[in-house]
Design a protein around this motif. Structure first.
Motif, PDB file in Angstrom:
ATOM      1  N   LEU A  42      95.401  45.532  46.470  1.00  0.00           N
ATOM      2  CA  LEU A  42      95.088  45.617  45.045  1.00  0.00           C
ATOM      3  C   LEU A  42      93.578  45.677  44.838  1.00  0.00           C
ATOM      4  O   LEU A  42      93.073  46.436  44.014  1.00  0.00           O
ATOM      5  CB  LEU A  42      95.674  44.406  44.321  1.00  0.00           C
ATOM      6  CG  LEU A  42      95.590  44.386  42.797  1.00  0.00           C
ATOM      7  CD1 LEU A  42      96.356  45.549  42.201  1.00  0.00           C
ATOM      8  CD2 LEU A  42      96.116  43.057  42.250  1.00  0.00           C
ATOM      9  N   ASN A  43      92.865  44.890  45.609  1.00  0.00           N
ATOM     10  CA  ASN A  43      91.408  44.891  45.569  1.00  0.00           C
ATOM     11  C   ASN A  43      90.857  46.284  45.882  1.00  0.00           C
ATOM     12  O   ASN A  43      89.988  46.805  45.184  1.00  0.00           O
ATOM     13  CB  ASN A  43      90.892  43.878  46.599  1.00  0.00           C
ATOM     14  CG  ASN A  43      89.601  43.215  46.187  1.00  0.00           C
ATOM     15  OD1 ASN A  43      89.336  43.052  45.004  1.00  0.00           O
ATOM     16  ND2 ASN A  43      88.800  42.834  47.155  1.00  0.00           N
ATOM     17  N   ALA A  44      91.372  46.885  46.958  1.00  0.00           N
ATOM     18  CA  ALA A  44      90.894  48.197  47.399  1.00  0.00           C
ATOM     19  C   ALA A  44      91.172  49.270  46.345  1.00  0.00           C
ATOM     20  O   ALA A  44      90.301  50.089  46.018  1.00  0.00           O
ATOM     21  CB  ALA A  44      91.550  48.572  48.725  1.00  0.00           C
ATOM     22  N   ILE A  45      92.382  49.272  45.796  1.00  0.00           N
ATOM     23  CA  ILE A  45      92.759  50.288  44.809  1.00  0.00           C
ATOM     24  C   ILE A  45      91.923  50.144  43.534  1.00  0.00           C
ATOM     25  O   ILE A  45      91.381  51.125  43.006  1.00  0.00           O
ATOM     26  CB  ILE A  45      94.257  50.193  44.465  1.00  0.00           C
ATOM     27  CG1 ILE A  45      95.108  50.526  45.686  1.00  0.00           C
ATOM     28  CG2 ILE A  45      94.608  51.148  43.318  1.00  0.00           C
ATOM     29  CD1 ILE A  45      96.598  50.323  45.479  1.00  0.00           C
ATOM     30  N   TYR A  70      88.291  34.202  46.853  1.00  0.00           N
ATOM     31  CA  TYR A  70      89.220  33.739  45.815  1.00  0.00           C
ATOM     32  C   TYR A  70      90.668  33.885  46.273  1.00  0.00           C
ATOM     33  O   TYR A  70      91.459  32.945  46.189  1.00  0.00           O
ATOM     34  CB  TYR A  70      88.981  34.531  44.534  1.00  0.00           C
ATOM     35  CG  TYR A  70      89.852  34.103  43.382  1.00  0.00           C
ATOM     36  CD1 TYR A  70      89.485  33.030  42.584  1.00  0.00           C
ATOM     37  CD2 TYR A  70      91.035  34.777  43.082  1.00  0.00           C
ATOM     38  CE1 TYR A  70      90.272  32.632  41.513  1.00  0.00           C
ATOM     39  CE2 TYR A  70      91.831  34.383  42.026  1.00  0.00           C
ATOM     40  CZ  TYR A  70      91.455  33.310  41.240  1.00  0.00           C
ATOM     41  OH  TYR A  70      92.246  32.918  40.204  1.00  0.00           O
ATOM     42  N   PHE A  71      91.011  35.078  46.767  1.00  0.00           N
ATOM     43  CA  PHE A  71      92.385  35.309  47.210  1.00  0.00           C
ATOM     44  C   PHE A  71      92.745  34.406  48.387  1.00  0.00           C
ATOM     45  O   PHE A  71      93.861  33.892  48.471  1.00  0.00           O
ATOM     46  CB  PHE A  71      92.577  36.774  47.597  1.00  0.00           C
ATOM     47  CG  PHE A  71      92.521  37.720  46.411  1.00  0.00           C
ATOM     48  CD1 PHE A  71      93.098  37.391  45.205  1.00  0.00           C
ATOM     49  CD2 PHE A  71      91.885  38.943  46.517  1.00  0.00           C
ATOM     50  CE1 PHE A  71      93.048  38.241  44.117  1.00  0.00           C
ATOM     51  CE2 PHE A  71      91.825  39.811  45.440  1.00  0.00           C
ATOM     52  CZ  PHE A  71      92.416  39.463  44.230  1.00  0.00           C
ATOM     53  N   SER A  72      91.795  34.214  49.298  1.00  0.00           N
ATOM     54  CA  SER A  72      92.055  33.355  50.466  1.00  0.00           C
ATOM     55  C   SER A  72      92.246  31.904  50.032  1.00  0.00           C
ATOM     56  O   SER A  72      93.113  31.199  50.553  1.00  0.00           O
ATOM     57  CB  SER A  72      90.897  33.455  51.460  1.00  0.00           C
ATOM     58  OG  SER A  72      90.754  34.769  51.945  1.00  0.00           O
ATOM     59  N   ALA A  73      91.430  31.452  49.079  1.00  0.00           N
ATOM     60  CA  ALA A  73      91.539  30.070  48.597  1.00  0.00           C
ATOM     61  C   ALA A  73      92.901  29.808  47.986  1.00  0.00           C
ATOM     62  O   ALA A  73      93.524  28.767  48.225  1.00  0.00           O
ATOM     63  CB  ALA A  73      90.440  29.782  47.577  1.00  0.00           C
ATOM     64  N   LEU A  74      93.396  30.771  47.210  1.00  0.00           N
ATOM     65  CA  LEU A  74      94.692  30.590  46.560  1.00  0.00           C
ATOM     66  C   LEU A  74      95.856  30.698  47.530  1.00  0.00           C
ATOM     67  O   LEU A  74      96.982  30.311  47.203  1.00  0.00           O
ATOM     68  CB  LEU A  74      94.861  31.592  45.413  1.00  0.00           C
ATOM     69  CG  LEU A  74      94.439  31.042  44.038  1.00  0.00           C
ATOM     70  CD1 LEU A  74      92.960  30.741  43.998  1.00  0.00           C
ATOM     71  CD2 LEU A  74      94.826  31.993  42.922  1.00  0.00           C
ATOM     72  N   ARG A  75      95.595  31.228  48.722  1.00  0.00           N
ATOM     73  CA  ARG A  75      96.639  31.244  49.750  1.00  0.00           C
ATOM     74  C   ARG A  75      96.718  29.905  50.474  1.00  0.00           C
ATOM     75  O   ARG A  75      97.773  29.531  50.984  1.00  0.00           O
ATOM     76  CB  ARG A  75      96.356  32.352  50.768  1.00  0.00           C
ATOM     77  CG  ARG A  75      96.679  33.748  50.256  1.00  0.00           C
ATOM     78  CD  ARG A  75      96.479  34.765  51.345  1.00  0.00           C
ATOM     79  NE  ARG A  75      96.871  36.095  50.911  1.00  0.00           N
ATOM     80  CZ  ARG A  75      96.824  37.156  51.690  1.00  0.00           C
ATOM     81  NH1 ARG A  75      96.405  37.040  52.941  1.00  0.00           N
ATOM     82  NH2 ARG A  75      97.198  38.334  51.231  1.00  0.00           N
ATOM     83  N   CYS A  84      83.581  30.397  46.840  1.00  0.00           N
ATOM     84  CA  CYS A  84      83.841  31.450  45.861  1.00  0.00           C
ATOM     85  C   CYS A  84      82.959  31.242  44.624  1.00  0.00           C
ATOM     86  O   CYS A  84      82.302  32.168  44.143  1.00  0.00           O
ATOM     87  CB  CYS A  84      85.319  31.414  45.478  1.00  0.00           C
ATOM     88  SG  CYS A  84      85.784  32.477  44.106  1.00  0.00           S
ATOM     89  N   ALA A  85      82.925  30.006  44.117  1.00  0.00           N
ATOM     90  CA  ALA A  85      82.094  29.694  42.946  1.00  0.00           C
ATOM     91  C   ALA A  85      80.618  29.899  43.245  1.00  0.00           C
ATOM     92  O   ALA A  85      79.869  30.443  42.433  1.00  0.00           O
ATOM     93  CB  ALA A  85      82.348  28.250  42.505  1.00  0.00           C
ATOM     94  N   LEU A  86      80.191  29.475  44.432  1.00  0.00           N
ATOM     95  CA  LEU A  86      78.793  29.645  44.817  1.00  0.00           C
ATOM     96  C   LEU A  86      78.440  31.124  44.961  1.00  0.00           C
ATOM     97  O   LEU A  86      77.335  31.549  44.607  1.00  0.00           O
ATOM     98  CB  LEU A  86      78.524  28.924  46.140  1.00  0.00           C
ATOM     99  CG  LEU A  86      78.456  27.391  46.061  1.00  0.00           C
ATOM    100  CD1 LEU A  86      78.459  26.783  47.464  1.00  0.00           C
ATOM    101  CD2 LEU A  86      77.221  26.952  45.291  1.00  0.00           C
TER     102      LEU A  86
END
Length: 291
Positions: free
Chosen positions: A35-38, A82-87, A157-159
């Motif tokens: 989704l990121n790539a598209i 972000y995506f990795s953190a939510l995983r 991610c925030a940093l």
């Protein structure tokens, strides 16, 4: 463009990011990196077309490579973390930590030349963050050491996004058109990672494709162009604090779309976020008058 106009332009990004959750839900089951790539390919491609149409393309050739590297890693790094953190951690708790970036923007911006950090900025940022916490933790399961790796990635991610936004002022001479290259670079970085770590799953129907297109045009496209204008030419402290409106607006959009139910949580969050934005706006006005 005046400072206030640039600030208003930057806030358009916050409004667009309010649609991020709704469009992301609609784009399921497309995996995150694909989704990121598209989406970045759509946003970057349209940005490149705009550069050609407006004659901004020649200026891109004079931009140093380090600026392109900075922007590409900023956009890609934020979303990858972000995506990795939510995983690795519950979405509510990881999302709260990741949403420290508006507060960090307000704090970091005080280190920039010509900027002054007032007590009102700090108080407004803290009050706004409390409003964001009310929304994000309104049903969370609490923090757990078991999810420490995910929490650490969310903090990074925030940093990443706060540093990217503030340091963008240091490369303020780079034209906003460079964001098109940043987006294309982020898409190129996302694609190989998708091929390595994810299974390719495309949208199931026209509604899913419309959601993906909406993401590429707005929250993961135009938003970065107007945000670039805001952080480089506008009131970055006011922008950082007003960014707390994003989780509130996003939740309201989900309620209106029937994806989430209204609750008292929204009311309390609205009071806190509005109050925080008012405090920061007043502090910025005092800075302008005293300057």
């Amino acid at each position: 463009m005046t400072r206030s106009q640039a600030t208003a332009t930057g806030f358009v990004a916050v409004l667009l990011w309010a649609l991020l959750a709704l469009f992301t839900v609609g784009s399921a089951p497309v995996p995150p990196l694909l989704l990121n790539a598209i989406c970045f390919a759509i946003g970057g491609g349209l940005g490149l077309i705009w550069c050609v149409a407006t004659g901004a393309l020649p200026a891109l050739r004079r931009v140093p490579g380090r600026v392109y590297l900075f922007g590409t890693l900023g956009l890609f790094g934020y979303h990858a973390l972000y995506f990795s953190a939510l995983r690795l951690a519950p979405a509510a708790e990881a999302g709260l930590i990741a949403y420290l970036w508006p507060l960090l923007i307000v704090l970091f911006s005080g280190l920039l030349p010509g900027e002054r950090l007032r007590a009102g900025h700090l108080l407004g940022a803290l009050v706004g963050f409390a409003g964001a916490a009310v929304i994000i933790l309104g049903g969370g399961d609490g923090f757990s050491p078991h999810y420490a790796p995910g929490y650490a990635l969310a903090m990074l991610c925030a940093l990443t996004w706060s540093s990217y936004s503030v340091l963008s002022r240091r490369v303020g001479d780079a034209p906003t058109a460079t964001v098109a290259i940043f987006c294309l670079g982020a898409a190129l970085l996302s694609l190989p990672l998708h091929l390595i770590f994810e299974e390719t799953i495309l949208p199931r129907d026209a509604l899913g494709w419309a959601a993906v297109l909406g993401l590429g045009l707005g929250p993961v496209g135009l938003a970065f162009f107007v945000w670039d204008i805001g952080v480089k030419r506008g009131d970055i402290q006011l922008l950082g604090t007003s960014s707390y409106a994003a989780p509130l607006l996003s939740t309201l959009v989900l309620v209106l779309a029937g994806v989430a139910a209204p609750s008292m949580t929204l009311l309390w969050a609205a009071v806190l976020i509005t109050g925080g934005a008012f405090l920061a706006a007043r502090a910025s006005l005092q800075t302008v008058r005293s300057g």
